[in-house]
Design a protein around this motif. Sequence first.
Motif: not given
Length: 324
Positions: A59-60, A131-134, A138-139
């Motif tokens: 995610v980062l 950013w949408a993918g992150a 994301a948890p």
Amino acid sequence: MTDSIAAGRSASAAHGAGRLRVYARLGKLDVYDYYLGIFLALSAALFPVGAFTAGQARVLALFLLGEIAVLMAMVALDDVTGFRDGSDLANYGPDNPLRSKARKPLVAGTLTVPQALRFAWVCAAAGAGLWAGAAMLAPHRPLWALIAAGALFVVSLQYSYGLKISYHGFQEAFLVALGAVLVIVPYGLVTGGWSGFLMVQAVLFGFGPLMFGVYSNTNDVAGDRAVGRPTVAALVSERGNAVFIGALSAAEFLIGAVASVTGVAPWWFAVLMLPATALRARQYTTGFVRGDIMTARRTGFAVHRLSVVLMTAANVLVGTGVGG
């Protein structure tokens, strides 16, 4: 025949590499200082080490790649506007030998406006996708983090283009907010929350680009006034600008000091940051006592990078329990 084909391929490869360098200059990839915020988010989220997962790391990484794309779009659009209104021609032209024209491909003539715009919108689309993918991976997806990221995306593209936010007197505040959001949003996506200490770090991180930006504005005051770009340097007298930048320098120290005194940050945080504070004082002396604004601007980069190292160290000390 074979030699001529090989020579043609070599020339084509060299041309392609040169073109990539030009686009890298347009996207200001050498100015990586905003990207350093990911180290603050990582060092704050990393502990306990055993609880930090590969998924959080992904995610980062996705957020960082998206951040690079969004900021390249922002600065490319800024260059388009600066070229069109003539401010970059004034600030990077032959009358200003302290600024390198090669850093502005439109001014140098190595790119056209349509090419710069295509690059900007491709970067913007890539940033939005990353950013949408992150967010999808994301948890945690706290609403405040999603809103902050979305607002940053929209406002970044309108910073000098479209609505031209920086032409309406909000440039300095935007620089701090931009840096702060780039720290707290990735942290929120991997942890689901935020802390007062991290918010202090986020604001101080935003001060970094602000404090080399205001020196750039001091150097560029004539060009900014000519096109009506209302930076503080362009709106006030030389003395007023010096007082303003001095006040910002003092405020940066006070943010850390007050956080330490009130318990928002560890008691030793302000002490840990003293090397950066001393270098900030040197920056001001260089710029407004010695009158060497561009050297002072370069010192600002060093202050910012040192601050990131010190704040990362603070997170490690807190996370490992060494710092109490």
